[in-house]
Design a protein around this motif. Structure first.
Motif, PDB file in Angstrom:
ATOM      1  N   PRO A 119      16.573  11.310 -16.557  1.00  0.00           N
ATOM      2  CA  PRO A 119      17.352  10.329 -15.792  1.00  0.00           C
ATOM      3  C   PRO A 119      16.446   9.437 -14.953  1.00  0.00           C
ATOM      4  O   PRO A 119      15.295   9.768 -14.682  1.00  0.00           O
ATOM      5  CB  PRO A 119      18.225  11.201 -14.894  1.00  0.00           C
ATOM      6  N   VAL A 120      17.012   8.307 -14.547  1.00  0.00           N
ATOM      7  CA  VAL A 120      16.270   7.403 -13.664  1.00  0.00           C
ATOM      8  C   VAL A 120      16.048   8.095 -12.327  1.00  0.00           C
ATOM      9  O   VAL A 120      16.895   8.837 -11.836  1.00  0.00           O
ATOM     10  CB  VAL A 120      17.059   6.092 -13.473  1.00  0.00           C
ATOM     11  N   ARG A 134      18.191  16.690 -13.402  1.00  0.00           N
ATOM     12  CA  ARG A 134      18.035  17.762 -14.395  1.00  0.00           C
ATOM     13  C   ARG A 134      19.397  18.275 -14.863  1.00  0.00           C
ATOM     14  O   ARG A 134      19.545  18.657 -16.022  1.00  0.00           O
ATOM     15  CB  ARG A 134      17.198  18.895 -13.809  1.00  0.00           C
ATOM     16  N   LEU A 135      20.342  18.251 -13.966  1.00  0.00           N
ATOM     17  CA  LEU A 135      21.680  18.692 -14.340  1.00  0.00           C
ATOM     18  C   LEU A 135      22.256  17.774 -15.417  1.00  0.00           C
ATOM     19  O   LEU A 135      22.842  18.232 -16.410  1.00  0.00           O
ATOM     20  CB  LEU A 135      22.588  18.700 -13.106  1.00  0.00           C
ATOM     21  N   MET A 136      22.063  16.464 -15.282  1.00  0.00           N
ATOM     22  CA  MET A 136      22.564  15.530 -16.295  1.00  0.00           C
ATOM     23  C   MET A 136      21.806  15.689 -17.610  1.00  0.00           C
ATOM     24  O   MET A 136      22.378  15.532 -18.682  1.00  0.00           O
ATOM     25  CB  MET A 136      22.460  14.087 -15.773  1.00  0.00           C
ATOM     26  N   GLU A 182      32.004  18.100 -10.203  1.00  0.00           N
ATOM     27  CA  GLU A 182      31.898  16.904  -9.358  1.00  0.00           C
ATOM     28  C   GLU A 182      31.311  15.733 -10.139  1.00  0.00           C
ATOM     29  O   GLU A 182      31.788  14.595 -10.047  1.00  0.00           O
ATOM     30  CB  GLU A 182      31.039  17.213  -8.132  1.00  0.00           C
ATOM     31  N   LEU A 183      30.257  16.020 -10.917  1.00  0.00           N
ATOM     32  CA  LEU A 183      29.635  14.949 -11.698  1.00  0.00           C
ATOM     33  C   LEU A 183      30.580  14.409 -12.764  1.00  0.00           C
ATOM     34  O   LEU A 183      30.676  13.195 -12.974  1.00  0.00           O
ATOM     35  CB  LEU A 183      28.345  15.458 -12.354  1.00  0.00           C
ATOM     36  N   GLY A 190      26.994  13.010 -20.223  1.00  0.00           N
ATOM     37  CA  GLY A 190      25.673  12.462 -20.480  1.00  0.00           C
ATOM     38  C   GLY A 190      25.735  11.046 -21.028  1.00  0.00           C
ATOM     39  O   GLY A 190      24.949  10.179 -20.657  1.00  0.00           O
ATOM     40  N   ILE A 191      26.707  10.788 -21.914  1.00  0.00           N
ATOM     41  CA  ILE A 191      26.855   9.440 -22.485  1.00  0.00           C
ATOM     42  C   ILE A 191      27.258   8.450 -21.403  1.00  0.00           C
ATOM     43  O   ILE A 191      26.723   7.337 -21.304  1.00  0.00           O
ATOM     44  CB  ILE A 191      27.890   9.460 -23.626  1.00  0.00           C
ATOM     45  N   HIS A 192      28.243   8.844 -20.547  1.00  0.00           N
ATOM     46  CA  HIS A 192      28.668   7.957 -19.469  1.00  0.00           C
ATOM     47  C   HIS A 192      27.511   7.677 -18.508  1.00  0.00           C
ATOM     48  O   HIS A 192      27.358   6.559 -18.014  1.00  0.00           O
ATOM     49  CB  HIS A 192      29.833   8.582 -18.698  1.00  0.00           C
ATOM     50  N   ALA A 193      26.704   8.694 -18.256  1.00  0.00           N
ATOM     51  CA  ALA A 193      25.548   8.492 -17.371  1.00  0.00           C
ATOM     52  C   ALA A 193      24.587   7.480 -17.961  1.00  0.00           C
ATOM     53  O   ALA A 193      24.032   6.630 -17.259  1.00  0.00           O
ATOM     54  CB  ALA A 193      24.844   9.831 -17.132  1.00  0.00           C
TER      55      ALA A 193
END
Length: 315
Positions: free
Chosen positions: A249-250, A259-261, A290-291, A304-307
């Protein structure tokens, strides 16, 4: 003696005669050799072309032999140049032969048996990679991580483009996420896909290494050389790449959420994520919920895709 550098025996005889009668004319040389003058004229022309004598502008012409050391050195240099040209031509012919052999059906695929042999062939193909390495990464592995990882890092430092797609099993290994992040820090572009069909490595799109049996990933393997199958494997990698989400992630997100994402994108369950992050399953479940609510996602992979779409994940 001079036949090996291109001087015929009759011409060598004439040259030897001139060494003892330097400055003589055509007629005198013909008498010394007991030959016809017309024949000697032809011999003199050949010797002059070889650099073994020079003719004066006097009338009648006088013949001056070149010193043997100078003459032979020049002839050897000429012969060496000719041999170098022949050697170069032979290499061109060998390249053409290899190209023909490479496209014979029996030479398009090679079978490798045994874990050590597969690891050695993988290392050999890595060492020959100059532009691009494509990898579908899923366990088990023929070579130990400590053996293959430095070689891949060496490719990155040499400017080779390395793209890897990880399976969830790759990240679920002890230290798997750390290794993926470390590879990204070294310059690898990495993504995650929930369903990798096989292990695969494509080297400069000139060769590919893949398991012979999907269920026996390290016991036997195929090396695929340029052919339609190799093109299809490279195209499969591209299609999977487009479906996958980036590993790292950024940095604008919280490190724990980052790391969770990553692990969400890999489709890992709460217990597996908890092991990787050193948290309790309850804490992970709460943070995942929550995420997912924040991202408006119904599944972990969808999160993950939405992120990625919101630019929270980037290559």
């Amino acid at each position: 003696m001079l036949a090996s550098v291109g001087v015929d025996p009759p011409d060598e005889e004439a040259y030897r005669a001139l060494l003892t009668a330097s400055g003589c004319g055509i007629a005198e040389l013909a008498k010394l050799l007991d030959r016809d003058e017309h024949e000697v004229v032809t011999t003199v022309e050949r010797l002059e072309a070889l650099g073994l004598l020079t003719t004066t502008s006097d009338h009648p012409v006088r013949l001056l032999p070149t010193r043997p050391d100078v003459a032979v050195d020049a002839l050897v240099a000429v012969r060496r140049a000719e041999l170098d040209r022949v050697r170069a031509e032979a290499r061109v012919l060998l390249t053409e032969l290899r190209a023909q052999e490479q496209h014979r059906p029996e030479n398009l695929v090679e079978v490798i048996v045994g874990q050590e042999a597969i690891a050695a062939r993988f290392a050999q193909l890595l060492n020959g990679t100059r532009e691009e390495l494509l990898v579908l990464d899923r366990p088990p592995y023929a070579s130990k991580t400590g053996e293959s990882e430095p070689r891949v890092r060496g490719l990155l430092s040499d400017g080779v483009v390395v793209r890897g797609i990880y399976s969830p099993d790759s990240l679920d290994r002890p230290g798997g996420v750390d290794q993926a992040y470390s590879a990204a820090d070294a310059g690898e572009t990495s993504r995650i896909h929930p369903q990798l069909p096989m292990k695969l490595a494509v080297f400069d799109r000139r060769a590919a290494l893949m398991p012979l049996d999907v269920d026996q990933l390290v016991d036997s393997a195929l090396v695929v050389h340029p052919c339609a199958l190799l093109d299809a494997l490279a195209e499969m990698f591209t299609l999977l790449w487009d479906q996958a989400v980036p590993v790292v992630p950024v940095v604008k997100t919280d490190p724990l959420d980052a790391r969770l994402m990553t692990l969400l994108g890999a489709g890992l369950k709460d217990d597996a994520i908890a092991r990787q992050l050193g948290l309790s399953s309850r804490t992970v479940g709460r943070r995942v919920a929550e995420l997912m609510e924040t991202l408006g996602a119904r599944t972990r992979f969808q999160a993950g895709i939405h992120a990625q779409r919101r630019h929270l994940l980037e290559d």
